[in-house]
Scaffold this active site. Structure first.
Site, PDB file in Angstrom:
ATOM      1  N   SER A  52      17.926 -13.139  77.239  1.00  0.00           N
ATOM      2  CA  SER A  52      18.812 -14.064  76.521  1.00  0.00           C
ATOM      3  C   SER A  52      19.339 -13.450  75.228  1.00  0.00           C
ATOM      4  CB  SER A  52      18.071 -15.358  76.197  1.00  0.00           C
ATOM      5  OG  SER A  52      17.593 -15.962  77.370  1.00  0.00           O
TER       6      SER A  52
HETATM    7  N1  SAH Z   1      13.372 -15.830  78.579  1.00  0.00           N
HETATM    8  C1  SAH Z   1      13.928 -14.698  79.281  1.00  0.00           C
HETATM    9  C2  SAH Z   1      15.263 -15.049  79.886  1.00  0.00           C
HETATM   10  C3  SAH Z   1      15.340 -14.614  81.324  1.00  0.00           C
HETATM   11  S1  SAH Z   1      16.720 -15.257  82.215  1.00  0.00           S
HETATM   12  C4  SAH Z   1      14.021 -13.487  78.356  1.00  0.00           C
HETATM   13  O1  SAH Z   1      13.854 -13.651  77.150  1.00  0.00           O
HETATM   14  O2  SAH Z   1      14.216 -12.382  78.851  1.00  0.00           O
HETATM   15  C5  SAH Z   1      15.955 -16.594  83.073  1.00  0.00           C
HETATM   16  C6  SAH Z   1      14.872 -16.263  84.049  1.00  0.00           C
HETATM   17  O3  SAH Z   1      14.531 -17.476  84.721  1.00  0.00           O
HETATM   18  C7  SAH Z   1      15.216 -15.265  85.127  1.00  0.00           C
HETATM   19  O4  SAH Z   1      14.326 -14.196  85.064  1.00  0.00           O
HETATM   20  C8  SAH Z   1      15.045 -16.057  86.445  1.00  0.00           C
HETATM   21  O5  SAH Z   1      14.505 -15.295  87.503  1.00  0.00           O
HETATM   22  C9  SAH Z   1      14.076 -17.141  86.002  1.00  0.00           C
HETATM   23  N2  SAH Z   1      14.060 -18.343  86.829  1.00  0.00           N
HETATM   24  C10 SAH Z   1      15.111 -18.988  87.410  1.00  0.00           C
HETATM   25  N3  SAH Z   1      14.674 -20.072  88.070  1.00  0.00           N
HETATM   26  C11 SAH Z   1      13.317 -20.127  87.902  1.00  0.00           C
HETATM   27  C12 SAH Z   1      12.282 -21.017  88.349  1.00  0.00           C
HETATM   28  N4  SAH Z   1      12.541 -22.088  89.089  1.00  0.00           N
HETATM   29  N5  SAH Z   1      11.010 -20.767  87.971  1.00  0.00           N
HETATM   30  C13 SAH Z   1      10.705 -19.673  87.218  1.00  0.00           C
HETATM   31  N6  SAH Z   1      11.635 -18.791  86.777  1.00  0.00           N
HETATM   32  C14 SAH Z   1      12.919 -19.022  87.112  1.00  0.00           C
END
Ligand code: SAH
Length: 211
Positions: A52
């Protein structure tokens, strides 16, 4: 980053600003993108996901109103960056990721960087992580069509949930506060997140079939 991306856009919580200055974002981005680690945007990680934008991580952290002794759940571990930020703002963090590869990389990185109060799980975070509920704060890092009921149920009284809700293309970042007389909801602004894929999110291929 702190002055131009965060203070200028009205992030005011001094603890959040201090922690954002402390966590080394360049440790959480792919090596080829190290030079862009402090730029004002999301960056690609594996599995077509993103780390993010710093401002969004700070905005979410501030909206959770953490004092330092909370139990926090994050949905969407991704790179582990936001979990690292949250871990320095509170007592204990549980974070859940649907892609095993991302969860394992993030867990190893968090361990190597000395974040000892973060627990990484693999699975569908739209169901929350009931074993450790209730949570004082829940941050969802992927956008769903509606607010998953399981997450509301796993909020402690007075607990805060921050989640992007909307279409696949654009969403509002929403904060829910669980009050004795019901839920209070406010909007924090328009955002763009990767999709929340799961039982109470968007339909998608099970992750095992994507690899
Ligand atoms: N907080 C992270 C942002 C990653 S983007 C950072 O700082 O890097 C969001 C993430 O949510 C992705 O890796 C995606 O695979 C995950 N995601 C999407 N749907 C999900 C679900 N139902 N349960 C767990 N993770 C999920």
């Amino acid at each position: 980053m702190i002055a131009e991306q965060l203070r200028r856009r009205n992030i005011r919580d001094e603890r959040v600003l201090q922690v954002m200055a402390r966590v080394q974002r360049h440790r959480f981005v792919p090596e080829a993108l190290t030079e862009q680690a402090y730029s004002d945007n999301a960056l690609p990680i594996a599995e077509q996901q993103t780390i993010s934008q710093p401002f969004i991580v700070a905005l979410t952290a501030e909206a959770l109103m953490l004092q330092g002794d909370e139990r926090v759940l994050e949905i969407g571990t991704g790179s582990g960056y936001a979990a690292a930020v949250l871990s320095l703002l509170t007592r204990e963090v549980w974070t859940i990721e649907r892609f095993r590869s991302l969860a394992e990389t993030a867990a190893a990185r968090l361990h190597a960087e000395g974040y000892t109060n973060v627990h990484v799980g693999i699975g569908d975070g739209t169901a929350g992580w009931p074993e450790h509920a209730p949570y004082d704060a829940i941050a969802v890092a992927a956008a769903g069509p509606h607010i998953p009921q399981s997450l509301i149920e796993q909020l402690a009284m007075g607990g805060r949930l921050v989640i992007p809700v909307g279409s696949r293309e654009e969403q509002q970042l929403v904060r829910i506060v669980r009050m004795p007389d019901g839920l209070r909801q406010d909007r924090l602004g328009p955002v763009r997140f990767v999709p929340l894929v799961g039982q109470e999110g968007w339909a998608g291929e099970p992750p095992a079939q994507q690899r």
